[in-house]
Motif scaffolding. Structure first.
Motif, PDB file in Angstrom:
ATOM      1  N   PRO A   9       0.894  -1.095   0.118  1.00  0.00           N
ATOM      2  CA  PRO A   9      -0.046   0.043   0.029  1.00  0.00           C
ATOM      3  C   PRO A   9       0.920   1.236   0.072  1.00  0.00           C
ATOM      4  N   VAL A  10       0.264   2.089  -0.502  1.00  0.00           N
ATOM      5  CA  VAL A  10       0.916   3.764  -0.501  1.00  0.00           C
ATOM      6  C   VAL A  10       1.165   3.995   0.956  1.00  0.00           C
ATOM      7  N   PRO A  11       2.562   4.214   1.129  1.00  0.00           N
ATOM      8  CA  PRO A  11       2.937   4.662   2.558  1.00  0.00           C
ATOM      9  C   PRO A  11       2.732   6.132   2.968  1.00  0.00           C
ATOM     10  N   LYS A  12       2.538   6.422   4.093  1.00  0.00           N
ATOM     11  CA  LYS A  12       2.786   7.791   4.665  1.00  0.00           C
ATOM     12  C   LYS A  12       3.930   8.163   5.001  1.00  0.00           C
ATOM     13  N   ASN A  13       4.140   9.502   4.692  1.00  0.00           N
ATOM     14  CA  ASN A  13       5.395  10.091   5.343  1.00  0.00           C
ATOM     15  C   ASN A  13       5.471  10.162   6.693  1.00  0.00           C
ATOM     16  N   GLU A  14       6.541   9.832   7.395  1.00  0.00           N
ATOM     17  CA  GLU A  14       6.984   9.735   8.689  1.00  0.00           C
ATOM     18  C   GLU A  14       6.618  11.386   9.233  1.00  0.00           C
ATOM     19  N   GLU A  15       5.895  11.392  10.321  1.00  0.00           N
ATOM     20  CA  GLU A  15       5.633  12.346  10.946  1.00  0.00           C
ATOM     21  C   GLU A  15       6.768  13.295  11.545  1.00  0.00           C
ATOM     22  N   VAL A  16       7.174  14.534  11.391  1.00  0.00           N
ATOM     23  CA  VAL A  16       8.312  15.251  11.816  1.00  0.00           C
ATOM     24  C   VAL A  16       8.130  15.707  13.325  1.00  0.00           C
ATOM     25  N   LEU A  17       8.482  15.288  14.348  1.00  0.00           N
ATOM     26  CA  LEU A  17       8.427  15.468  15.780  1.00  0.00           C
ATOM     27  C   LEU A  17       8.886  16.717  15.801  1.00  0.00           C
ATOM     28  N   SER A 115      12.190   4.452  13.213  1.00  0.00           N
ATOM     29  CA  SER A 115      11.326   5.090  13.595  1.00  0.00           C
ATOM     30  C   SER A 115      11.109   4.877  15.201  1.00  0.00           C
ATOM     31  N   LYS A 116      11.309   3.700  15.790  1.00  0.00           N
ATOM     32  CA  LYS A 116      11.035   3.556  17.044  1.00  0.00           C
ATOM     33  C   LYS A 116      12.104   3.323  18.035  1.00  0.00           C
ATOM     34  N   LYS A 117      13.135   2.584  17.546  1.00  0.00           N
ATOM     35  CA  LYS A 117      14.134   2.247  18.322  1.00  0.00           C
ATOM     36  C   LYS A 117      15.419   3.010  18.474  1.00  0.00           C
ATOM     37  N   TYR A 118      15.846   3.303  17.177  1.00  0.00           N
ATOM     38  CA  TYR A 118      17.081   4.088  16.905  1.00  0.00           C
ATOM     39  C   TYR A 118      16.887   5.560  16.479  1.00  0.00           C
ATOM     40  N   ARG A 119      15.935   6.081  16.461  1.00  0.00           N
ATOM     41  CA  ARG A 119      15.728   7.605  16.113  1.00  0.00           C
ATOM     42  C   ARG A 119      16.531   8.571  16.802  1.00  0.00           C
ATOM     43  N   HIS A 120      16.505   8.232  18.094  1.00  0.00           N
ATOM     44  CA  HIS A 120      17.403   9.477  18.686  1.00  0.00           C
ATOM     45  C   HIS A 120      19.007   8.933  18.641  1.00  0.00           C
ATOM     46  N   LEU A 121      19.249   7.718  18.616  1.00  0.00           N
ATOM     47  CA  LEU A 121      20.675   7.327  18.416  1.00  0.00           C
ATOM     48  C   LEU A 121      21.380   8.115  17.073  1.00  0.00           C
ATOM     49  N   ILE A 122      20.373   7.837  15.960  1.00  0.00           N
ATOM     50  CA  ILE A 122      21.180   8.361  14.448  1.00  0.00           C
ATOM     51  C   ILE A 122      20.816   9.835  14.551  1.00  0.00           C
ATOM     52  N   ASN A 123      19.846  10.359  14.909  1.00  0.00           N
ATOM     53  CA  ASN A 123      19.562  11.959  15.097  1.00  0.00           C
ATOM     54  C   ASN A 123      20.825  12.638  15.727  1.00  0.00           C
ATOM     55  N   ALA A 124      21.040  12.020  16.947  1.00  0.00           N
ATOM     56  CA  ALA A 124      22.096  12.706  17.654  1.00  0.00           C
ATOM     57  C   ALA A 124      23.650  12.523  17.025  1.00  0.00           C
ATOM     58  N   ALA A 141      18.001  12.720   8.999  1.00  0.00           N
ATOM     59  CA  ALA A 141      18.391  11.218   9.403  1.00  0.00           C
ATOM     60  C   ALA A 141      17.056  10.243   9.873  1.00  0.00           C
ATOM     61  N   ALA A 142      16.226  10.878  10.326  1.00  0.00           N
ATOM     62  CA  ALA A 142      15.133  10.114  11.018  1.00  0.00           C
ATOM     63  C   ALA A 142      13.954  10.116   9.793  1.00  0.00           C
ATOM     64  N   CYS A 143      13.056  11.152   9.553  1.00  0.00           N
ATOM     65  CA  CYS A 143      11.867  11.079   8.608  1.00  0.00           C
ATOM     66  C   CYS A 143      12.392  10.892   7.227  1.00  0.00           C
ATOM     67  N   GLU A 144      13.339  11.358   6.486  1.00  0.00           N
ATOM     68  CA  GLU A 144      13.576  10.830   4.877  1.00  0.00           C
ATOM     69  C   GLU A 144      14.182   9.568   4.911  1.00  0.00           C
ATOM     70  N   SER A 145      14.898   9.242   5.936  1.00  0.00           N
ATOM     71  CA  SER A 145      15.384   7.952   5.944  1.00  0.00           C
ATOM     72  C   SER A 145      14.474   6.725   5.879  1.00  0.00           C
ATOM     73  N   ILE A 146      13.321   6.974   6.925  1.00  0.00           N
ATOM     74  CA  ILE A 146      12.336   6.160   7.207  1.00  0.00           C
ATOM     75  C   ILE A 146      11.345   6.172   5.805  1.00  0.00           C
ATOM     76  N   VAL A 492      10.546  16.007  -0.497  1.00  0.00           N
ATOM     77  CA  VAL A 492       9.867  14.848   0.304  1.00  0.00           C
ATOM     78  C   VAL A 492       9.815  13.877  -0.278  1.00  0.00           C
ATOM     79  N   VAL A 493      10.221  12.629  -0.015  1.00  0.00           N
ATOM     80  CA  VAL A 493      10.233  11.392  -0.667  1.00  0.00           C
ATOM     81  C   VAL A 493       8.631  11.084  -1.004  1.00  0.00           C
TER      82      VAL A 493
END
Length: 543
Positions: A9-17, A115-124, A141-146, A492-493
């Motif tokens: 199915p067509v994905p949804k773009n990741e929400e930007v926190l 999105s859930k486990k490594y978001r802050h690690l890779i952002n930092a 690092a988070a949203c576009e990668s996802i 945006v992807v």
């Protein structure tokens, strides 16, 4: 595995926190920034799933505090590059023969892990190692990668759905094979998402990868590599090779099974790669696919009908976010005199009010540029403006590299539309403005079209629809991504497939099916259900 067809199915773009004060994500990323700031790690090569330590090392430092070492990384040479190629080719058959939906599931899992486990690690890691503020890291690092990890499987499903027509006694079908060999992914420092996509997009289509990350982005890219391993990418499918460019590329380009290059970087480097490949053309098993996104000299044109406040916002965000270190950054502006008279003072005031400093202080909109060569290059262009009799600096113009590589957001106003900073890529927080007479709009469009060798991004600000249409037509080949009443950055992807032509690359549109098509070698299969048994045709018969 079932032979049933699959449609993603067509994905949804990741929400930007938001990372606003009081949000849980702000607290979590600040804790991770603190942890990584107080840790120095050792980064190996990863070849065939195994960690390799060469003893030839480099250091990853914070651009805003270049005396602070975040990591020591090991460098590959010709021997390790050959090992990586061998590991890739060894993994090739099993990976290519895996059903595409199984490969897709691995990258969909990687998206969830990020999105859930490594978001802050890779952002930092992206913030500290590449000098991004928290918002720039989040959208990259988070949203576009996802988004790449979710949308590429969807695009692959669209490609795999297409089959040729079968008529009469023939049954026709397609096989979407990977390339015959390995793909060399060469990634830049400025986008963690691009680095991840350069390696994973060809891999999704069944290819095996030798990945050379930029030396200044090894920290975040290493964490991406570890995440991909955790998601289930088999050993040898993606091989992680930090190191000197020539030490790796010379071995890659001389190998008979080199089948493709997925590249983002400078135009000069892409040119040299293309020339090297041409010199080895007779030795390759197949004609290599060369896919590259390179430089830009991205423009903003303001018609007399432009909205002043929207234009100011677009110029500041487009030119100065991530210190202008985006190939899409606004670096030249053509502004109608009536509009310039309205915005100049406010634009200068807002630019001078921008806070600059450590990425860990979230009040800072601008941070340090990536390294000393970049700092010196940017300041060299600023000095040319200071010494020119056809240009003046109206905002910024200062730089300091004593502790971090800091360049103040700078605006140059020039009377010469061919001044050096209107034509050459700077890759820093420098915007040059040329003010034109309101009546000269048509000529300015043509001037913009002919001034730069690049063709990546650009935008038009106008509330006059006829003026928009004029720009749209005149600048048809001046930008592969064209924006109307918006800054020329922030593709945006799935929404704005990215890429440009001219000297900006091969325009294969990352974030779309077009890019994935470059990483397959389709085979057409015709099955004749009732083969003929007589070689003659009716027209041969006598009257």
């Amino acid at each position: 595995m079932s032979d049933a067809g699959f449609h993603i199915p067509v994905p949804k773009n990741e929400e930007v926190l938001s990372y606003a004060p009081g949000t849980p994500e702000r607290k979590q990323v600040k804790a991770e920034l603190e942890r990584q700031s107080n840790t120095t790690i050792e980064i190996p090569l990863i070849i065939g799933g195994k960690e390799v330590y060469t003893g030839r090392t480099g250091k990853i430092v914070m651009p805003h505090d270049h005396g602070h070492v975040l990591a020591t990384y090991h460098k590959a040479g010709p021997e390790e590059t050959k090992m990586a190629i061998d590991a890739a080719l060894k993994a090739k058959n099993d990976w290519a023969n895996m059903p595409w939906v199984d490969r897709a599931s691995i990258f969909l899992k990687a998206a969830e892990l990020l999105s859930k486990k490594y978001r802050h690690l890779i952002n930092a890691a992206t913030m500290l190692g590449q000098g991004k503020n928290v918002y720039q890291a989040e959208i990259d690092a988070a949203c576009e990668s996802i988004d790449y990890l979710r949308y590429n499987p969807y695009f692959a499903s669209l490609i795999n759905q297409w089959e040729p027509v079968s008529v009469g006694d023939s049954f026709n079908r397609m096989e979407y094979r990977p390339l015959e060999g390995f793909v060399f992914a060469v990634s830049p420092f400025n986008f963690t998402a691009i680095a991840m996509n350069l390696a994973t997009a060809p891999a999704l289509m069944g290819n095996v990868i030798v990945w050379k990350p930029a030396s200044t982005a090894v920290l975040s890219n290493y964490y991406v590599m570890k995440l991909l391993q955790e998601a289930g990418v088999p050993d040898g499918v993606i091989n992680f090779l930090p190191g000197s460019g020539p030490d790796i590329s010379d071995t890659v380009f001389s190998h008979p099974y080199f089948a493709g290059l997925h590249f983002t970087g400078s135009t000069a480097t892409f040119d040299s790669f293309w020339q090297t490949v041409a010199q080895h053309m007779g030795s390759y098993k197949t004609y290599p696919r060369l896919v590259g996104e390179t430089g830009g000299k991205d423009f903003v044109i303001a018609h007399p009908s432009a909205d002043a406040d929207a234009l100011i916002t677009a110029l500041i965000r487009g030119a100065f976010e991530y210190q202008g270190q985006k190939c899409s950054a606004a670096s030249r502006a053509y502004i109608a005199k009536s509009v310039w008279d309205k915005i100049k003072a406010k634009l200068v005031e807002q630019t001078e009010s921008i806070l600059m400093g450590d990425v860990r202080d979230f009040r800072n909109f601008v941070n340090a540029v990536i390294d000393e060569p970049s700092f010196d290059k940017i300041m060299g262009y600023i000095e040319k403006a200071k010494n020119s009799n056809v240009a003046q600096i109206i905002a910024g113009g200062q730089g300091d590299k004593s502790k971090g590589y800091f360049v103040r957001p700078t605006i140059i106003e020039t009377q010469d539309p061919h001044f050096v900073t209107m034509q050459e890529e700077i890759f820093g927080p420098v915007l040059t403005v040329y003010v034109y007479e309101d009546s000269d709009y048509e000529n300015v469009l043509q001037l913009c079209n002919e001034t730069s060798p690049y063709g990546l991004t650009g935008s038009i600000f106008a509330n006059d629809r006829m003026a928009v249409e004029q720009a749209y037509e005149t600048l048809r080949f001046a930008a592969g991504n064209f924006y109307i009443n918006d800054k020329p950055t922030g593709a945006v992807v799935g929404q704005q497939p990215f890429g440009g032509a001219r000297r900006s690359g091969t325009n294969d549109k990352a974030g779309s099916p077009f890019n994935l098509m470059r990483w397959i070698s389709p085979r057409t299969i015709k099955e004749n259900l009732i083969p003929p048994t007589n070689w003659t045709y009716p027209f041969l018969q006598e009257e």
